[in-house]
Design an enzyme around this catalytic site. Sequence first.
Site, PDB file in Angstrom:
ATOM      1  N   ASP A 110       0.859  -1.182   0.000  1.00  0.00           N
ATOM      2  CA  ASP A 110       0.000   0.000   0.000  1.00  0.00           C
ATOM      3  C   ASP A 110       0.893   1.230   0.000  1.00  0.00           C
ATOM      4  O   ASP A 110       2.038   1.178   0.452  1.00  0.00           O
ATOM      5  CB  ASP A 110      -0.908   0.014   1.231  1.00  0.00           C
ATOM      6  CG  ASP A 110      -2.074  -0.954   1.125  1.00  0.00           C
ATOM      7  OD1 ASP A 110      -2.402  -1.377   0.010  1.00  0.00           O
ATOM      8  OD2 ASP A 110      -2.672  -1.275   2.169  1.00  0.00           O
ATOM      9  N   ASP A 127      -7.003  -1.231  -4.671  1.00  0.00           N
ATOM     10  CA  ASP A 127      -8.149  -0.941  -3.801  1.00  0.00           C
ATOM     11  C   ASP A 127      -9.113   0.029  -4.478  1.00  0.00           C
ATOM     12  O   ASP A 127     -10.331  -0.133  -4.388  1.00  0.00           O
ATOM     13  CB  ASP A 127      -7.671  -0.350  -2.466  1.00  0.00           C
ATOM     14  CG  ASP A 127      -6.775  -1.302  -1.681  1.00  0.00           C
ATOM     15  OD1 ASP A 127      -6.913  -2.522  -1.841  1.00  0.00           O
ATOM     16  OD2 ASP A 127      -5.932  -0.799  -0.915  1.00  0.00           O
TER      17      ASP A 127
END
Length: 148
Positions: A110, A127
Amino acid sequence: MNKVFLQFLGYFAIIFAADQLIKWLFLQGFRWQSDFIDLVLVYNKGVAFSMLAFLEGNLKYLQIALITLLAIYLIKQKELLKSHTAAFGLILGSGCSNIFDRFIHPGVVDYIFWHKWFEFAVFNFADIMINLGVAIILLQTLIQKKAK
């Protein structure tokens, strides 16, 4: 192979490859900061908002099982895949990319951290594409229902 399945595979492959390329940039040291957002490498060992992190290495197997079930369902429900080809390509390509991370990194890669006005969970391109895919399905469903 039919046209719908090839289109699905195209969306899947493009999203998977784009997500892995972006993550590779961060793994090579790319960083950027501003007043609103920081782009910085973080390994997420859970799912959204680090939930289920306690499952540790077993989480990837649970996710593989869920994606496999969805894929089997889509194969059996050909009309559903046909009506939402792009959306399911985005969702499954992104989901598989995040699962792939769990096998080669300490967690999902991330890197987007929004911190203006409030601090949001760190997330990634995959995401965003998962959420976009869900939004497309919802919008298409609403439009189809209104048309009837």
